[in-house]
Design a protein around this motif. Structure first.
Motif, PDB file in Angstrom:
ATOM      1  N   UNK A  58      76.752  -7.623 -17.387  1.00  0.00           N
ATOM      2  CA  UNK A  58      77.956  -6.795 -17.273  1.00  0.00           C
ATOM      3  C   UNK A  58      77.759  -5.417 -17.903  1.00  0.00           C
ATOM      4  N   UNK A  59      77.084  -5.371 -19.032  1.00  0.00           N
ATOM      5  CA  UNK A  59      76.893  -4.077 -19.695  1.00  0.00           C
ATOM      6  C   UNK A  59      75.848  -3.202 -19.003  1.00  0.00           C
ATOM      7  N   UNK A  60      74.870  -3.813 -18.331  1.00  0.00           N
ATOM      8  CA  UNK A  60      73.753  -3.035 -17.783  1.00  0.00           C
ATOM      9  C   UNK A  60      73.698  -2.984 -16.261  1.00  0.00           C
ATOM     10  N   UNK A  61      74.377  -3.914 -15.589  1.00  0.00           N
ATOM     11  CA  UNK A  61      74.304  -3.963 -14.133  1.00  0.00           C
ATOM     12  C   UNK A  61      73.124  -4.758 -13.607  1.00  0.00           C
ATOM     13  N   UNK A  62      72.346  -5.352 -14.497  1.00  0.00           N
ATOM     14  CA  UNK A  62      71.229  -6.211 -14.077  1.00  0.00           C
ATOM     15  C   UNK A  62      71.793  -7.487 -13.447  1.00  0.00           C
ATOM     16  N   UNK A  63      71.126  -8.004 -12.409  1.00  0.00           N
ATOM     17  CA  UNK A  63      71.634  -9.185 -11.713  1.00  0.00           C
ATOM     18  C   UNK A  63      71.445 -10.451 -12.537  1.00  0.00           C
TER      19      UNK A  63
ATOM     20  N   UNK B 196      85.580 -11.609 -12.908  1.00  0.00           N
ATOM     21  CA  UNK B 196      86.039 -10.610 -13.889  1.00  0.00           C
ATOM     22  C   UNK B 196      85.502  -9.220 -13.555  1.00  0.00           C
ATOM     23  N   UNK B 197      85.348  -8.932 -12.276  1.00  0.00           N
ATOM     24  CA  UNK B 197      84.688  -7.686 -11.846  1.00  0.00           C
ATOM     25  C   UNK B 197      85.413  -6.424 -12.299  1.00  0.00           C
ATOM     26  N   UNK B 198      86.723  -6.496 -12.474  1.00  0.00           N
ATOM     27  CA  UNK B 198      87.492  -5.281 -12.782  1.00  0.00           C
ATOM     28  C   UNK B 198      87.441  -4.896 -14.265  1.00  0.00           C
ATOM     29  N   UNK B 199      86.947  -5.770 -15.113  1.00  0.00           N
ATOM     30  CA  UNK B 199      86.909  -5.480 -16.550  1.00  0.00           C
ATOM     31  C   UNK B 199      85.815  -4.459 -16.840  1.00  0.00           C
ATOM     32  N   UNK B 200      86.162  -3.407 -17.614  1.00  0.00           N
ATOM     33  CA  UNK B 200      85.190  -2.339 -17.845  1.00  0.00           C
ATOM     34  C   UNK B 200      85.113  -1.863 -19.293  1.00  0.00           C
ATOM     35  N   UNK B 201      86.164  -2.033 -20.091  1.00  0.00           N
ATOM     36  CA  UNK B 201      86.127  -1.560 -21.476  1.00  0.00           C
ATOM     37  C   UNK B 201      85.142  -2.422 -22.273  1.00  0.00           C
ATOM     38  N   UNK B 202      84.282  -1.790 -23.102  1.00  0.00           N
ATOM     39  CA  UNK B 202      83.276  -2.564 -23.839  1.00  0.00           C
ATOM     40  C   UNK B 202      83.843  -3.733 -24.638  1.00  0.00           C
ATOM     41  N   UNK B 203      84.995  -3.540 -25.263  1.00  0.00           N
ATOM     42  CA  UNK B 203      85.595  -4.612 -26.055  1.00  0.00           C
ATOM     43  C   UNK B 203      86.092  -5.748 -25.161  1.00  0.00           C
TER      44      UNK B 203
END
Length: 345
Positions: free
Chosen positions: A185-190, A220-227
Motif C-alpha cells: 500500500x505504501x509503495x505500490x508494489x504488487x 481498502x483501495x480508497x484509503x490514502x492517509x499514511x496513518x
C-alpha cells in the motif's frame, strides 16, 4: 499521538567528520562499512566524538485477525507462548542481548491472551488482537494512535534513563501478512512480488497469502492517509514500533532498524515523516522476500547479510557490536599525525 518535530539531520559537521575518518592511520575507505556507520552516528549526534549509551531493544508482541484467512502455518497461540519464552530468557533475542549487554524490553501491545502481572512485561495492550483486514480495517484510527503513543512513551522513558541507541523487534503470528500489505500500500508494489514464506509457507501458501492481500488492497483501495493505511493493514505491535521510531528520531537517538516487520513500521513512520531515516542504521537484509524491496524503497544499505528471517530484533542485536567497533575506531584510533606515520602524498 501528537505530531512530533523531526528535523533532517544537520550536514554542518559533515566535512569535519569525514576529515577525522580520513586522517586515521589507514588507507582512505579501508574500514569500509565501519566508516559509513561511524559517519552516520557522528552525524546523528552532531559530534566527532560519538558515544553509545545504554543500548536497548524493545520487542512488541501482538496478534492479528488476518490469521482467520489461514495465512500462517502456525496457530495464533504461538504469539503468547513466544512472549513467555522471552520472559523466561530462552529466545534468540535474549541470548544476543545478554551477549552484547543490551537492555531488553518486552511489551504486550495486543496479544490475544491474559497475562498475569509480570514486572518484566510492559502492559501496552490496546485490544486482544487486530480485526481481519480482509474484511474490515485492522484497527480504528484511535486504536492505532494509542499504540503509537504507547511506543513513544517507552522511548521517552528510555531516553530519560540515558539510552541513545535503540532497536525494535516483534512477535505476532500473521504479522508478515500485515507487513506485506503495508509494503504494497505504501509503495505500490504488487502482492505477488512482495509476498514471502513468513514462518514457513510453501509455494502454494505464498500464493494464497498474496491473493488474500490483493483482495484486501482492493477492498481498502480508497484509503490514502499514511496513518489510515497503518490502521487498516497494520498490527498493534507495528503501530507501537512506528510511534517509538518517530519519538526516537525526534530525540536524536540512533535507531537500529531490524528485519521485515520492524521495517514495515519504519516505512509507515517514513510515510508520516520522511526525516526519520536520517536517524537509522539498517542492521541487516532479511531473507524475507519483501524486506529487500523495503530497503530499496528506503534507499538503505544494510550492515549485514546473514540470511536471517527470525524477527524479534535479532538482526539489530547481532549488528550492535559492529556499531560499537565503528564508534571505537572513531574515538581511539590514531591519526597519521598522532602516530607519527607518514600519510600518502
Amino acid at each position: 499521538m501528537q505530531e512530533l518535530q523531526i528535523n533532517a539531520v544537520s550536514t554542518e559537521l559533515n566535512k569535519a567528520i569525514q576529515q577525522k575518518i580520513d586522517l586515521k592511520t589507514k588507507p582512505l575507505g579501508a574500514l569500509g562499512m565501519l566508516e559509513k556507520i561511524a559517519f552516520k552516528v557522528c552525524q546523528i549526534q552532531q559530534t566527532t566524538t560519538p558515544q553509545l549509551s545504554k543500548p536497548a531493544i524493545l520487542v512488541c508482541a501482538g496478534d492479528h485477525g488476518i490469521t482467520q484467512e489461514k495465512v500462517s502455518p502456525f496457530p495464533q497461540e504461538v504469539t503468547f507462548q513466544m512472549v513467555m519464552n522471552f520472559l523466561g530468557g530462552g529466545a534468540a533475542i535474549n541470548v544476543f542481548c545478554r551477549q552484547n549487554n543490551i537492555q531488553l524490553l518486552v511489551a504486550d501491545t495486543g496479544v490475544n491472551f491474559d497475562f498475569e502481572a509480570n514486572e518484566q512485561l510492559l502492559d501496552l495492550k490496546v485490544r486482544k488482537g487486530t480485526r481481519n483486514f480482509a474484511v474490515e480495517p485492522a484497527m480504528t484510527r484511535e486504536e492505532c494512535q494509542t499504540a503509537m503513543t504507547n511506543g513513544a512513551k517507552v522511548i521517552e522513558q528510555l531516553h530519560l534513563e540515558g539510552t541513545n541507541i535503540v532497536g525494535f523487534g516483534e512477535m505476532g503470528i500473521g504479522n508478515t501478512t500485515a507487513a506485506t500489505a503495508l509494503l504494497c500500500k505504501y509503495t505500490g508494489i504488487s502482492a505477488n512480488e512482495a509476498s514471502g514464506a513468513g514462518t514457513g509457507l510453501d509455494a502454494e501458501g505464498i500464493l494464497h497469502k498474496a491473493s488474500v492481500i490483493d483482495k484486501a488492497l482492493q477492498l481498502h483501495a480508497e484509503i490514502s492517509h499514511p496513518l489510515d493505511i497503518l490502521a487498516t493493514f497494520g498490527g498493534y505491535e507495528i503501530a507501537t514500533i512506528c510511534g517509538a521510531i518517530l519519538k526516537a528520531a525526534e530525540l536524536n537517538m540512533v535507531i537500529l532498524s531490524d528485519g521485515f516487520i520492524a521495517t514495515s513500521a519504519l516505512i509507515a513512520a517514513h510515510a508520516i515523516n520522511p526525516n526519520v531515516t536520517d536517524y537509522c542504521l539498517f542492521a541487516h537484509e532479511s531473507n524475507e522476500q519483501g524486506h529487500k524491496l523495503m530497503l530499496k524503497h528506503l534507499k538503505a544499505e544494510p550492515i549485514l547479510h546473514l540470511g536471517l528471517r527470525l524477527g524479534e530484533g535479532t538482526g539489530s542485536a547481532v549488528a550492535y557490536p559492529l556499531v560499537q567497533s565503528a564508534v571505537c575506531f572513531m574515538n581511539e584510533m590514531s591519526s597519521f599525525e598522532d602516530a607519527g606515520v607518514s600519510n600518502k602524498e
